[in-house]
Design a protein around this motif. Sequence first.
Motif, PDB file in Angstrom:
ATOM      1  N   LYS A 102       0.685  -1.131   0.157  1.00  0.00           N
ATOM      2  CA  LYS A 102       0.121   0.066   0.144  1.00  0.00           C
ATOM      3  C   LYS A 102       0.856   1.317  -0.211  1.00  0.00           C
ATOM      4  O   LYS A 102       1.514   1.638   0.699  1.00  0.00           O
ATOM      5  CB  LYS A 102      -0.738  -0.060   1.441  1.00  0.00           C
ATOM      6  N   PHE A 103       0.835   2.026  -1.053  1.00  0.00           N
ATOM      7  CA  PHE A 103       1.649   3.184  -1.172  1.00  0.00           C
ATOM      8  C   PHE A 103       0.905   4.311  -0.518  1.00  0.00           C
ATOM      9  O   PHE A 103      -0.232   4.592  -0.727  1.00  0.00           O
ATOM     10  CB  PHE A 103       2.090   3.365  -2.566  1.00  0.00           C
ATOM     11  N   ASN A 104       1.731   5.116   0.354  1.00  0.00           N
ATOM     12  CA  ASN A 104       1.240   6.321   0.914  1.00  0.00           C
ATOM     13  C   ASN A 104       1.828   7.546   0.118  1.00  0.00           C
ATOM     14  O   ASN A 104       1.069   8.662   0.252  1.00  0.00           O
ATOM     15  CB  ASN A 104       1.606   6.280   2.194  1.00  0.00           C
ATOM     16  N   GLU A 105       2.819   7.590  -0.119  1.00  0.00           N
ATOM     17  CA  GLU A 105       3.630   8.714  -0.986  1.00  0.00           C
ATOM     18  C   GLU A 105       4.448   8.142  -2.011  1.00  0.00           C
ATOM     19  O   GLU A 105       4.525   7.059  -2.237  1.00  0.00           O
ATOM     20  CB  GLU A 105       4.463   9.455   0.288  1.00  0.00           C
ATOM     21  N   ASP A 106       5.073   8.917  -2.926  1.00  0.00           N
ATOM     22  CA  ASP A 106       6.069   8.832  -3.766  1.00  0.00           C
ATOM     23  C   ASP A 106       7.196   8.156  -3.129  1.00  0.00           C
ATOM     24  O   ASP A 106       7.655   8.584  -2.083  1.00  0.00           O
ATOM     25  CB  ASP A 106       6.279  10.042  -4.695  1.00  0.00           C
ATOM     26  N   LEU A 107       7.872   7.177  -3.798  1.00  0.00           N
ATOM     27  CA  LEU A 107       8.814   6.450  -3.290  1.00  0.00           C
ATOM     28  C   LEU A 107      10.176   7.136  -3.552  1.00  0.00           C
ATOM     29  O   LEU A 107      11.239   7.137  -2.818  1.00  0.00           O
ATOM     30  CB  LEU A 107       9.057   5.110  -3.918  1.00  0.00           C
ATOM     31  N   ILE A 108      10.265   8.102  -4.776  1.00  0.00           N
ATOM     32  CA  ILE A 108      11.240   9.008  -5.191  1.00  0.00           C
ATOM     33  C   ILE A 108      10.781  10.358  -5.255  1.00  0.00           C
ATOM     34  O   ILE A 108       9.690  10.566  -5.770  1.00  0.00           O
ATOM     35  CB  ILE A 108      11.910   8.443  -6.355  1.00  0.00           C
ATOM     36  N   ILE A 109      11.536  11.232  -4.411  1.00  0.00           N
ATOM     37  CA  ILE A 109      11.059  12.785  -4.519  1.00  0.00           C
ATOM     38  C   ILE A 109      11.962  13.486  -5.098  1.00  0.00           C
ATOM     39  O   ILE A 109      13.372  13.243  -5.167  1.00  0.00           O
ATOM     40  CB  ILE A 109      10.574  12.928  -3.210  1.00  0.00           C
ATOM     41  N   ALA A 110      11.601  14.610  -5.744  1.00  0.00           N
ATOM     42  CA  ALA A 110      12.541  15.623  -6.115  1.00  0.00           C
ATOM     43  C   ALA A 110      12.711  16.972  -5.029  1.00  0.00           C
ATOM     44  O   ALA A 110      12.609  17.933  -5.560  1.00  0.00           O
ATOM     45  CB  ALA A 110      12.110  16.351  -7.464  1.00  0.00           C
ATOM     46  N   TYR A 111      12.510  16.591  -3.863  1.00  0.00           N
ATOM     47  CA  TYR A 111      12.365  17.701  -2.714  1.00  0.00           C
ATOM     48  C   TYR A 111      13.814  17.744  -2.200  1.00  0.00           C
ATOM     49  O   TYR A 111      14.660  17.011  -1.712  1.00  0.00           O
ATOM     50  CB  TYR A 111      11.506  17.186  -1.580  1.00  0.00           C
ATOM     51  N   PRO A 112      14.449  19.109  -2.654  1.00  0.00           N
ATOM     52  CA  PRO A 112      15.950  19.305  -2.409  1.00  0.00           C
ATOM     53  C   PRO A 112      16.315  19.513  -0.929  1.00  0.00           C
ATOM     54  O   PRO A 112      15.404  20.214  -0.064  1.00  0.00           O
ATOM     55  CB  PRO A 112      16.116  20.230  -3.281  1.00  0.00           C
ATOM     56  N   GLU A 113      17.493  19.165  -0.610  1.00  0.00           N
ATOM     57  CA  GLU A 113      18.049  19.850   0.478  1.00  0.00           C
ATOM     58  C   GLU A 113      18.791  21.244  -0.005  1.00  0.00           C
ATOM     59  O   GLU A 113      19.347  21.372  -1.025  1.00  0.00           O
ATOM     60  CB  GLU A 113      19.443  19.110   1.141  1.00  0.00           C
ATOM     61  N   VAL A 114      18.580  22.188   0.754  1.00  0.00           N
ATOM     62  CA  VAL A 114      19.170  23.570   0.201  1.00  0.00           C
ATOM     63  C   VAL A 114      20.061  23.940   1.464  1.00  0.00           C
ATOM     64  O   VAL A 114      19.649  24.056   2.595  1.00  0.00           O
ATOM     65  CB  VAL A 114      17.954  24.592   0.154  1.00  0.00           C
TER      66      VAL A 114
END
Length: 389
Positions: A267-279
Amino acid sequence: MALSTTQLQRFHAAGANFSCSAKTTTRSHFLTTARAKIQCRCSAIAIDAPSSLTDVAGIRWGSTSLQGAREEMEDDLVIRSDGLDGFSFAAVFDGHGGCSSVKFLRDELYKECVAALEGGSVLKGGDFEAIKKLLREAFGNADRKLLNWLETSAEEDESGSTATVVFVGNDMLYVSHVGDSSVVLSCSGKAEVLTESHRPYGSSKASLQEIRRVREAGGWIVNGRICGDIAVSRAFGDIRFKTKKNEMLKKGVVEGKWSEKFISRIKFNEDLIIAYPEVFKVTPGSDAEFLLLASDGLWDYMNSSEAVSFVRNQLRQHGDVQLACEALGRAALDRRSQDNISIVIADLGQTDWQNLPLQQQNFVYELGQALATIGIVSVGIWMSSLLSF
């Protein structure tokens, strides 16, 4: 080539200096002599950045892209000085599953960053919380556009790409980072690693966070790969781990990767890979020499200290950033790097390379390490001989 007095006076830090304490990486950087020699097809390409470019405060750029033992060149890099008043933009993209995502991001990510940062005025304002928020929005917008483009593509395209971006100004630099390329700052010859790789394996704090996030999203990790497939946990594209996760499961059943019973429990809750960067925000001190941005094709075969030492000695010999960049890429290939390699170097313009003394301490350190290794091996052989009786 000695820098002018004007150049040497530029790029002095404002406020607190960045601490340049030494860091080490956890990857293995030593190859066995038994490893087969790889025939590589390579080219050194300066993209958008001739060696003479001195756009911001006398900063000089060099860049190179090398194709190693890969069927396709999936790396790319960009250096641009237009659109961001008072700052330059440099990025390295490391693609996987094809190069279409990289080609899309080459222009699109820059456009999103320029729009979000209001042509550089937000960067000049110095509000880090606002900058961080806007860069994360820019990365998210670029990823959504890429996913939409991939979904509407005539051919099935599951490509993706990491992206590591630096914004270099007169007395400040910002890093926005997704994936496993790395940024290193040289401070009087000491390598300061500014980024941590987004990979779902290892025992570092960053790796453990990525592993936990993937599992909480409903994914699993096999041999350091998400769903036994991909070894980076943050990237652009990769549609099968975002908008087509269920299709990915069904395809896996057809291909015999897992069973119907297995996927019935997922059961997927969120995207497994994300493009949310560390800044990150960095205020370079007066000892800051150059910035080194490169894909993992370099870092998997050369650690940060070795790379910094190599570049420093190159610049001391001839002062040409472009030549130093190309030589560093060739050195990685000489170490049998199988990956594509992209490198960007920004000489911050405050080091008199012609009069810089050679780094003797590296030789002493390496000799000490070699002697220690010999000692350990000798003790091991001696103990083995005792146990054999």
